[in-house]
Design a protein around this motif. Structure first.
Motif, PDB file in Angstrom:
ATOM      1  N   PRO A  28       0.789  -1.012  -0.056  1.00  0.00           N
ATOM      2  CA  PRO A  28      -0.068   0.017  -0.013  1.00  0.00           C
ATOM      3  C   PRO A  28       0.925   1.381   0.156  1.00  0.00           C
ATOM      4  CG  PRO A  28      -1.076  -1.703   1.558  1.00  0.00           C
ATOM      5  CD  PRO A  28       0.350  -2.369   0.985  1.00  0.00           C
ATOM      6  N   THR A  29       1.918   1.476   0.636  1.00  0.00           N
ATOM      7  CA  THR A  29       2.716   2.331   0.602  1.00  0.00           C
ATOM      8  C   THR A  29       3.236   2.829  -0.784  1.00  0.00           C
ATOM      9  OG1 THR A  29       3.626   1.980   3.010  1.00  0.00           O
ATOM     10  CG2 THR A  29       4.879   3.462   1.656  1.00  0.00           C
ATOM     11  N   ILE A 363       3.997  -0.440  15.279  1.00  0.00           N
ATOM     12  CA  ILE A 363       3.181   0.160  14.101  1.00  0.00           C
ATOM     13  C   ILE A 363       4.093   0.980  13.041  1.00  0.00           C
ATOM     14  CG2 ILE A 363       1.040   0.168  15.387  1.00  0.00           C
ATOM     15  CD1 ILE A 363       1.759   3.097  15.892  1.00  0.00           C
ATOM     16  N   ALA A 364       5.556   0.623  13.182  1.00  0.00           N
ATOM     17  CA  ALA A 364       6.291   1.206  12.372  1.00  0.00           C
ATOM     18  C   ALA A 364       6.193   1.282  10.846  1.00  0.00           C
ATOM     19  CB  ALA A 364       7.703   0.727  12.581  1.00  0.00           C
ATOM     20  N   PRO A 365       5.659   0.265  10.370  1.00  0.00           N
ATOM     21  CA  PRO A 365       5.315   0.225   8.984  1.00  0.00           C
ATOM     22  C   PRO A 365       3.977   1.150   8.857  1.00  0.00           C
ATOM     23  CG  PRO A 365       5.490  -2.172   9.942  1.00  0.00           C
ATOM     24  CD  PRO A 365       5.616  -1.109  11.036  1.00  0.00           C
ATOM     25  N   TYR A 366       3.267   1.095   9.581  1.00  0.00           N
ATOM     26  CA  TYR A 366       2.029   2.301   9.507  1.00  0.00           C
ATOM     27  C   TYR A 366       2.584   3.755   9.439  1.00  0.00           C
ATOM     28  CZ  TYR A 366      -2.148   4.834  10.401  1.00  0.00           C
ATOM     29  OH  TYR A 366      -3.314   5.581  10.327  1.00  0.00           O
ATOM     30  N   LEU A 367       3.429   4.004  10.153  1.00  0.00           N
ATOM     31  CA  LEU A 367       4.034   5.240  10.279  1.00  0.00           C
ATOM     32  C   LEU A 367       4.609   5.804   8.927  1.00  0.00           C
ATOM     33  CD1 LEU A 367       5.956   5.156  13.848  1.00  0.00           C
ATOM     34  CD2 LEU A 367       3.608   6.202  13.321  1.00  0.00           C
ATOM     35  N   VAL A 368       5.441   4.707   8.307  1.00  0.00           N
ATOM     36  CA  VAL A 368       5.856   4.765   7.048  1.00  0.00           C
ATOM     37  C   VAL A 368       4.675   5.049   5.971  1.00  0.00           C
ATOM     38  CG1 VAL A 368       7.175   3.914   4.981  1.00  0.00           C
ATOM     39  CG2 VAL A 368       8.132   3.537   7.356  1.00  0.00           C
ATOM     40  N   PHE A 369       3.632   4.233   6.254  1.00  0.00           N
ATOM     41  CA  PHE A 369       2.503   4.443   5.221  1.00  0.00           C
ATOM     42  C   PHE A 369       1.987   5.873   5.434  1.00  0.00           C
ATOM     43  CE2 PHE A 369      -2.313   4.233   5.644  1.00  0.00           C
ATOM     44  CZ  PHE A 369      -2.557   4.066   4.149  1.00  0.00           C
ATOM     45  N   VAL A 370       1.721   6.156   6.627  1.00  0.00           N
ATOM     46  CA  VAL A 370       1.007   7.531   6.819  1.00  0.00           C
ATOM     47  C   VAL A 370       1.741   8.486   6.416  1.00  0.00           C
ATOM     48  CG1 VAL A 370       0.480   9.088   8.653  1.00  0.00           C
ATOM     49  CG2 VAL A 370      -0.405   6.713   8.923  1.00  0.00           C
ATOM     50  N   PHE A 371       3.223   8.481   6.313  1.00  0.00           N
ATOM     51  CA  PHE A 371       3.902   9.649   5.713  1.00  0.00           C
ATOM     52  C   PHE A 371       3.483  10.028   4.158  1.00  0.00           C
ATOM     53  CE2 PHE A 371       7.296  11.297   2.997  1.00  0.00           C
ATOM     54  CZ  PHE A 371       7.848  12.095   3.857  1.00  0.00           C
ATOM     55  N   PHE A 372       3.242   8.778   3.471  1.00  0.00           N
ATOM     56  CA  PHE A 372       2.742   9.224   2.101  1.00  0.00           C
ATOM     57  C   PHE A 372       1.292   9.404   2.098  1.00  0.00           C
ATOM     58  CE2 PHE A 372       6.970   6.628   1.920  1.00  0.00           C
ATOM     59  CZ  PHE A 372       7.552   7.380   1.020  1.00  0.00           C
ATOM     60  N   ALA A 373       0.547   8.792   2.711  1.00  0.00           N
ATOM     61  CA  ALA A 373      -0.665   8.899   2.734  1.00  0.00           C
ATOM     62  C   ALA A 373      -1.100  10.457   3.294  1.00  0.00           C
ATOM     63  CB  ALA A 373      -1.734   7.945   3.683  1.00  0.00           C
ATOM     64  N   ALA A 374      -0.435  11.045   4.154  1.00  0.00           N
ATOM     65  CA  ALA A 374      -0.657  12.412   4.539  1.00  0.00           C
ATOM     66  C   ALA A 374      -0.406  13.382   3.587  1.00  0.00           C
ATOM     67  CB  ALA A 374       0.112  12.783   5.756  1.00  0.00           C
ATOM     68  N   SER A 430      -8.531   6.312   2.924  1.00  0.00           N
ATOM     69  CA  SER A 430      -7.753   7.543   2.785  1.00  0.00           C
ATOM     70  C   SER A 430      -7.708   8.035   1.495  1.00  0.00           C
ATOM     71  CB  SER A 430      -6.015   7.230   3.095  1.00  0.00           C
ATOM     72  OG  SER A 430      -5.796   6.385   2.051  1.00  0.00           O
ATOM     73  N   VAL A 431      -8.062   7.174   0.208  1.00  0.00           N
ATOM     74  CA  VAL A 431      -8.236   7.653  -0.997  1.00  0.00           C
ATOM     75  C   VAL A 431      -9.657   7.838  -1.343  1.00  0.00           C
ATOM     76  CG1 VAL A 431      -7.904   7.054  -3.442  1.00  0.00           C
ATOM     77  CG2 VAL A 431      -6.274   6.382  -1.524  1.00  0.00           C
ATOM     78  N   LEU A 432     -10.544   7.069  -1.162  1.00  0.00           N
ATOM     79  CA  LEU A 432     -11.943   6.958  -1.439  1.00  0.00           C
ATOM     80  C   LEU A 432     -12.474   8.407  -0.431  1.00  0.00           C
ATOM     81  CD1 LEU A 432     -13.381   3.652  -1.256  1.00  0.00           C
ATOM     82  CD2 LEU A 432     -13.312   5.238  -3.416  1.00  0.00           C
ATOM     83  N   SER A 433     -12.210   8.609   0.725  1.00  0.00           N
ATOM     84  CA  SER A 433     -12.971   9.632   1.422  1.00  0.00           C
ATOM     85  C   SER A 433     -12.859  10.923   0.962  1.00  0.00           C
ATOM     86  CB  SER A 433     -12.361   9.686   2.891  1.00  0.00           C
ATOM     87  OG  SER A 433     -11.119   9.839   2.863  1.00  0.00           O
ATOM     88  N   SER A 434     -11.573  11.151   0.044  1.00  0.00           N
ATOM     89  CA  SER A 434     -11.291  12.512  -0.303  1.00  0.00           C
ATOM     90  C   SER A 434     -12.298  12.895  -1.322  1.00  0.00           C
ATOM     91  CB  SER A 434      -9.895  12.603  -0.789  1.00  0.00           C
ATOM     92  OG  SER A 434      -8.967  12.323   0.092  1.00  0.00           O
TER      93      SER A 434
END
Length: 535
Positions: A28-29, A363-374, A430-434
């Motif tokens: 996903p990242t 949740i380190a993988p999530y922190l990486v994912f959130v960087f790009f999602a943000a 995170s994609v659909l909601s926008s």
């Protein structure tokens, strides 16, 4: 046997297509990196072609980077390659990441949940809740516990599913039926729960970011889907009960195996020790104290920090709703610490801090994912494409005259389709909601209702795809009892649940809108735009 040892045969037909396509998808990242690149190219094209959309606006001051003229608020596409946007991207990168709402929510709750999980409290709760259950009521109890256990993160998959098989076998019922019932509740009933928890605040974090495209003042209510998710538990539990006892178990046949030494050992593992029972009692007292403290801050005469005395109506409770995240953190922290102290997994305050640190590490993988999602969400807003799609889409849907229930069912089915290929609920939302949240707000549908429809669709499809992250592990659990079980066998076992959940999910969503039922405290199906914005 480990999950790595499983080598299921490749599937044919539709399931094979799902498996092949899903295996081609990157992490996903990486998907978000591709989306950012595509967004930049589309924004440049939109700016070059002069894409724009307008809304009637009676306010005197326009939002930043939006033009106001003759009572019209006009959004124009802005190229993300422009000098201003490139400057903003690099100079505001730390702020974009740190100010992303879901990030703070996850970090806060995970520090508390880590203590509750690593102290052993979640595991003890699941095991203790099933002990001594009458044979007749095993299935519905497993269904309820499975949906409630979402607060325990991965514990439900690792503990409840194999334990359900053992308990079924111990009373002469087929263990695969126990696995099916538990998996249906834990994974297929992912949207259901008795109390809001981590998933609610996480999804509403993305909902808030999207809703502020239309209404910058919109603030999430973590209890905004409480009644809806409780309704899922009420309606899905009888389905699990009926499908397991009347469809799945009769097809599996009679379980005639004797209770062997391994099964006895597993049953003994399920027994709570005296320390664990004492720990759960102490944790229960701690939970009551946390609830009482928050109640006092709402009801104490002359001192009500969680009540806005200047507001009128349900909005008076907004400080309380906003404090739910902190409440969950404290609830998990104190109950986990008290339990750990009783059973010996926590000996001093340093152990608690270590558990919180370990929780953040996981949740380190999530922190990486959130960087790009943000950055994707922020750049989507900078480009102006979000409001343009929302306004243009709302105008077309309004012209088509589609009723609100049908629109929400479309979101539900889209969520289901995407869930066959992309497992992460937050990545999809995170994609659909926008797009869908602001679009539906312009059509008079609340962000809470759109979120509820999405999570319903994201739920039941989990048990219809071999790409679900825990699918190989569940297959290992099944193969303990039946060596011939393969991917297709497990999917066939779960298909009746998935189809019934899908039908009930659609009916429930349509009925909720048709009856205009509240989704939670202060959360309604329909939404009224601020007075200065008119659709």
């Amino acid at each position: 046997m480990s999950s790595e040892a499983v080598r299921p045969a490749r599937q044919k037909g539709f399931l094979g297509f799902v498996e092949r396509v899903g295996n081609l998808l990157p992490d996903p990242t990486i998907i978000f990196i591709y989306l950012i690149v595509m967004l930049m190219l589309v924004s440049a094209l939109g700016a070059m072609l002069g894409w724009s959309a307008s809304l009637p606006y009676s306010g005197k001051e326009a939002p930043a980077n939006v033009q106001l003229a003759n009572g019209l608020l006009t959004y124009r596409a802005s190229s993300l390659f422009s000098a201003d946007n490139i400057t903003r991207l690099f100079t505001e990168m730390p702020r974009t990441y740190a100010s992303f709402t879901p990030l703070g929510i996850v970090l806060t709750i995970m520090m508390g949940a880590a203590v509750a999980e690593r102290s052993g409290m979640f595991f003890a709760l699941i095991r203790g809740s099933l002990r001594g259950t009458p044979r007749r009521y095993m299935t519905p109890l497993i269904a309820v516990i499975g949906m409630v256990s979402h607060h325990a993160a991965d514990a439900a998959y690792v503990v409840l599913i194999p334990l359900s098989a053992v308990l079924f076998a111990s009373v002469g019922r087929h263990p695969l039926a126990g696995i099916a019932a538990a998996l249906a509740a834990v994974s297929g009933g992912y949207a259901g729960n008795i109390m809001p928890g981590q998933l609610d605040v996480l999804l509403f974090g993305f909902t808030q970011e999207a809703a502020r495209i239309v209404d910058p003042a919109w603030t999430m209510n973590p209890l905004g889907n409480w009644y809806f998710i409780l309704g899922i538990v009420v309606l899905f539990t009888p389905i699990v009960w009926f499908v397991t006892d009347r469809i799945v178990e009769p097809r599996l046949g009679t379980w005639n195996e004797e209770v062997d030494e391994q099964l006895r050992a597993d049953l003994e593992k399920g027994e709570l020790s005296a320390d664990e029972r004492r720990g759960l009692r102490h944790a229960g007292i701690a939970a009551l104290l946390v609830v009482a403290a928050f109640a006092a801050l709402c009801l104490w005469p002359g001192y009500t920090p969680f009540i806005d005395q200047d507001a009128v109506g349900p909005i008076r409770l907004q400080p309380l709703y906003a404090s739910i995240i902190a409440a969950l953190f404290l609830l998990f922290l104190f109950t986990g610490a008290v339990f750990g102290r009783a059973v010996g997994t926590i000996k001093n305050s340093s152990d608690v801090i270590d558990m919180m640190r370990e929780g953040v590490k996981t949740i380190a993988p999530y922190l990486v994912f959130v960087f790009f999602a943000a950055h994707f969400v922020a750049m989507f807003n900078w480009s102006g494409i979000g409001p343009i799609i929302a306004i243009s889409g709302a105008e077309k849907l309004q012209g088509m005259g589609l009723p609100a229930p049908l629109l929400l069912v479309c979101v539900l089915l889209l969520s289901s389709l995407l869930d066959l290929f992309i497992g992460s609920a937050t990545a999809k939302w995170s994609v659909l909601s926008s797009v869908v949240v602001p679009m539906f707000m312009l059509l008079g549908i609340s962000p809470e209702m759109t979120t509820a429809a999405y999570r319903m669709g994201d739920s039941y499809t989990n048990i219809m795809t071999p790409l679900m992250s825990y699918f190989p592990l569940v297959l290992v659990f099944c193969q303990r009892w039946d060596k011939s079980m393969g991917v297709g066998s497990l999917l066939a076992l779960m298909l009746p649940y998935a189809l019934c959940f899908m039908a009930m999910g659609i009916v429930m969503t349509v009925a909720w809108v048709g009856l205009d039922l509240p989704l939670g405290p202060g959360a309604q199906v329909f939404y009224q735009l601020p007075g200065h914005i008119r659709p």
